[in-house]
Every structure is written in structure tokens, then in C-alpha cells.
Design an enzyme around this catalytic site. Structure first.
Site, PDB file in Angstrom:
ATOM      1  N   PRO A   1       1.364  28.508  44.686  1.00  0.00           N
ATOM      2  CA  PRO A   1       0.841  27.428  45.211  1.00  0.00           C
ATOM      3  C   PRO A   1       1.737  26.816  46.407  1.00  0.00           C
ATOM      4  O   PRO A   1       1.287  25.912  47.092  1.00  0.00           O
ATOM      5  CB  PRO A   1       0.839  26.583  44.168  1.00  0.00           C
ATOM      6  N   THR A   2       2.872  27.231  46.280  1.00  0.00           N
ATOM      7  CA  THR A   2       3.916  26.522  47.458  1.00  0.00           C
ATOM      8  C   THR A   2       3.397  26.816  48.895  1.00  0.00           C
ATOM      9  O   THR A   2       3.380  25.961  49.749  1.00  0.00           O
ATOM     10  CB  THR A   2       5.156  26.874  47.076  1.00  0.00           C
ATOM     11  N   LEU A   3       3.109  28.196  48.822  1.00  0.00           N
ATOM     12  CA  LEU A   3       2.517  28.528  50.249  1.00  0.00           C
ATOM     13  C   LEU A   3       1.160  28.233  50.504  1.00  0.00           C
ATOM     14  O   LEU A   3       1.045  27.921  51.738  1.00  0.00           O
ATOM     15  CB  LEU A   3       3.149  30.047  50.525  1.00  0.00           C
ATOM     16  N   SER A   4       0.286  28.928  49.467  1.00  0.00           N
ATOM     17  CA  SER A   4      -0.969  28.710  49.883  1.00  0.00           C
ATOM     18  C   SER A   4      -1.416  27.517  50.022  1.00  0.00           C
ATOM     19  O   SER A   4      -2.403  27.095  50.292  1.00  0.00           O
ATOM     20  CB  SER A   4      -2.002  29.403  48.692  1.00  0.00           C
TER      21      SER A   4
ATOM     22  N   GLY B   1      12.105  46.012  59.873  1.00  0.00           N
ATOM     23  CA  GLY B   1      11.470  45.172  58.553  1.00  0.00           C
ATOM     24  C   GLY B   1      11.004  45.882  57.506  1.00  0.00           C
ATOM     25  O   GLY B   1      10.037  45.629  56.789  1.00  0.00           O
TER      26      GLY B   1
ATOM     27  N   ASP C   1      16.576  45.562  58.251  1.00  0.00           N
ATOM     28  CA  ASP C   1      15.974  44.226  57.711  1.00  0.00           C
ATOM     29  C   ASP C   1      16.882  43.287  57.856  1.00  0.00           C
ATOM     30  O   ASP C   1      18.304  43.665  57.938  1.00  0.00           O
ATOM     31  CB  ASP C   1      15.538  44.542  56.411  1.00  0.00           C
TER      32      ASP C   1
ATOM     33  N   MET D   1      16.179  42.206  64.578  1.00  0.00           N
ATOM     34  CA  MET D   1      15.551  42.924  65.577  1.00  0.00           C
ATOM     35  C   MET D   1      15.425  42.446  67.034  1.00  0.00           C
ATOM     36  O   MET D   1      15.309  42.859  68.051  1.00  0.00           O
ATOM     37  CB  MET D   1      14.282  43.096  65.024  1.00  0.00           C
TER      38      MET D   1
ATOM     39  N   HIS E   1       2.335  41.208  64.164  1.00  0.00           N
ATOM     40  CA  HIS E   1       1.273  40.170  63.678  1.00  0.00           C
ATOM     41  C   HIS E   1       1.950  39.076  63.168  1.00  0.00           C
ATOM     42  O   HIS E   1       1.442  38.101  63.285  1.00  0.00           O
ATOM     43  CB  HIS E   1       0.196  40.852  62.827  1.00  0.00           C
TER      44      HIS E   1
END
Length: 357
Positions: free
Chosen positions: A126-129, A201, A224, A245, A262
Site C-alpha cells: 500500500p505504500t507504493l500502490s 540491474g 547492480d 550504470m 522502461h
């Protein structure tokens, strides 16, 4: 007299209402999926060895009997969406409903060779969504990601500051890599004749390990963030390098960018590609860059594939990244200093792009 909208027929208006309500409540799809992973239901059915009845499922879950009907309504909805199959067991009185796994829920069985449960847990945190509640605010902000609007800093900084979520993110990416590895088994031609490759990555090395096992004479380097690779051990033909990178990419015959570009703006992608070109053209060599990402093709793709790609394009607003069509990809390759490219299908919605200096 019945009201109308621009002379629309009532049937058209009702159809439009259905579409609106479907999207208003679309978040329930994600929450039901999260529920089945949290309750470990795919594993329960898998371990049961056969379709499990509602009463048995309720017993295993140890939920109050008063919630039995709610378990049924959730399972019925998930079955309608393709995550379970509803069967009737003729050996049980009244042919009680029983639930079986589908291919989709088999992908959620924890401990299996291919499991996407970590992706569900990570993406639906939920923190991100919850950041998507701030789309309106984000759209008016200059040069700031959606996550930054909500969290106060960008996604990669968020990972650095939150070790638990960083671990969850790495587990999610590793689970997705196993899906890509399944596709790469039929793409050996891409890695033939290479002596070295850098996986940018590459996380904990899930993809690199598969490549190393398939091509034991190929030297693989995973690049990474330092905190991702600091405790990982090298093997005979696999090594881990912590770095940025945008600053440095080790020299190699090929560079692999799996679901990397992306995440970034066009300007950043060009910077990354220029570093990649330097890495694969060192010492007079002419190597290649291998990109695994989406290519939007609304004219040729099936509608559900296009919808998936466009949803992911909106999702990339969270980091100011984007999904691209072939014309947009070509523009990046040219501005990154590359002369040619080849696009091949890889998975249902991902493509494999080889680009050449």
C-alpha cells in the site's frame, strides 16, 4: 419521458454505466489477488493434492464459521477471473463446491520452480500502490516522479532507505526473472559466440545464473546497486559488481538490459545506451546490446496484450519511465549511437531486441 445523452439509446447508456462501474471497482481485483497470496490458498490447494471443498478450505484457514460465506464469495470471484476452477465432488453429499488450481494460480504456489507471489506482494504494497491516488497532483508537477509526490523522494532512494522493501523488490524481480529465463531457453542463438556479457540491474543473478549454466564458457558479470550485490558470492564464470550504470559499465561482448530502460526517461535511456556502446566496442570489438522490454504494437497485438502493455505504461509513471512502440525505441537507439536493431518475440508481452553499434 426518458432522459437521454446526446440522443443515445438507453441500452448504450447502460453499457457505458457497466464499463464505468467495472473500472470504479477494478481495485477489488488486485485486493482479491493479494488476499489469496496472503492466505496462502494456492499452496493449500496444491498440498491438498486434489480440489479442496469450501468446508475443508475454511477449516484449514481457521477462519470463523461465520466468515465461510465470505470465503466462498472471494473464491467464486477469483474463479470467475481465471485463478481457480470450481468443481463439484460427487462423493460428497449435495455435491459441495471444490476449488482447483488453474495455470494462473499455479504461478502463485510458493516454493515452486516458477512463483510470482513475490511480485504480487511487492506491487500491491500500500505504500507504493497508494501513490496512484496522487495522479492529479503528479500531472501538474515538473520533473518529479509519482512516487516522489507521495513519498518525498524517488523510488530508488526509497529502496535505499527501506531495507525490507528493498528485499521485497529484489525478490519480486527475481521471481519475474524466472519467467524470462523460461523464454530464454529457446533463445540460445542470442548468446552463442559471446565470450562475456554484463547483466545491468541483474539483481541477485537469477538470469545470469541460467545463462552461465547454459553457456559454461561465457563469462557473466552482474552490475547492480552496491547494497544489492554486496553479500553475493562469485563463481567460476559469474561475478557481481556494485556500481552505477550511468557512470561505468564493464567492458564485454554484450550488455543485457532486462526490464531496465522502461524505468527511465528518454534522456536517461540515451545516457545508458551510450555507456553500453562504450562497453561493447572496447578494444576494437563490435558487440551488441540485448534489450528485454515491451514494444507497444496496437495494430498487431491482441487487445488483452495491448491492454497489459498500456497498463504497464501508466504504471511506469511512478518512476517517470514509459513503455515504447518501435518508432520510439528506434529513436533511442539512433540517438544512443547504434546503427541497427532486430526485434524478436519473447514472452506474451515482452520482446527481445538486439541492437548493434
Amino acid at each position: 419521458m426518458a432522459s437521454s445523452i446526446n440522443g443515445r439509446k438507453p441500452s448504450e447508456i447502460f453499457k457505458a454505466q457497466t464499463l464505468l462501474y467495472k473500472h470504479i471497482y477494478a481495485f477489488i481485483d488486485s485486493m482479491c489477488l493479494k488476499w489469496t497470496v496472503e492466505m496462502n490458498i494456492p499452496n493449500i490447494i496444491h498440498d491438498h493434492g486434489k480440489p479442496i471443498t469450501l468446508s475443508n478450505l475454511v477449516s484449514v484457514l481457521q477462519v470463523p464459521s461465520s466468515k465461510s460465506g465470505n470465503v466462498r464469495r472471494l473464491m467464486r470471484y477469483l474463479a470467475h477471473n481465471g485463478f481457480f476452477e470450481i468443481a463439484t465432488n460427487g462423493e460428497i453429499e449435495n455435491e459441495e463446491e471444490a476449488y482447483a488450481l488453474t495455470v494462473a494460480s499455479e504461478l502463485l504456489v510458493k516454493g515452486s520452480d516458477i512463483c510470482l507471489a513475490p511480485m504480487v506482494e511487492c506491487a500491491l504494497d500500500p505504500t507504493l500502490s497508494g501513490s496512484f491516488h496522487d495522479l492529479k497532483k503528479w500531472i501538474y508537477e515538473e520533473d518529479i516522479t509519482l512516487f516522489a509526490v507521495t513519498l518525498g523522494f524517488g523510488f530508488w532512494d526509497f529502496l535505499d532507505k527501506n531495507p525490507d522493501y528493498n528485499r521485497s523488490f529484489n525478490e519480486a524481480m527475481a521471481s519475474d526473472s524466472k519467467m524470462i529465463n523460461l523464454a530464454l531457453r529457446d533463445c540460445g542463438f542470442v548468446f552463442q559466440e559471446l565470450e562475456s556479457i554484463v547483466d545491468i540491474g541483474g539483481g541477485t543473478g537469477t538470469t545470469a545464473k541460467i545463462i552461465c549454466e547454459t553457456f559454461p564458457n561465457l563469462k557473466c558479470i552482474v552490475l547492480d546497486r552496491p547494497q544489492v550485490v554486496e553479500n553475493l558470492s562469485d563463481t567460476n564464470n559469474l561475478s557481481f559488481v556494485g556500481g552505477d550504470m550511468f557512470t561505468f559499465i564493464p567492458n564485454a561482448d554484450a550488455v543485457l538490459l532486462k526490464w531496465i530502460l522502461h524505468d527511465w526517461t528518454d534522456e536517461d535511456c540515451i545516457k545508458i545506451l551510450k555507456k553500453c556502446k562504450q562497453a561493447v566496442t572496447s578494444d576494437g570489438k563490435t558487440g551488441k546490446v540485448i534489450v528485454i522490454d515491451m514494444v507497444i504494437n496496437e495494430k498487431k497485438d491482441e487487445k488483452n496484450i495491448t491492454q497489459m502493455k498500456l497498463v504497464m505504461d501508466v504504471n511506469m509513471a511512478s518512476v517517470n519511465g514509459k513503455e515504447r512502440n518501435e518508432k520510439e525505441w528506434k529513436k533511442l537507439f539512433v540517438e544512443g549511437g547504434f546503427q541497427d536493431y532486430k526485434i524478436s518475440p519473447l514472452t506474451g508481452f515482452l520482446s527481445l531486441i538486439e541492437i548493434y553499434p
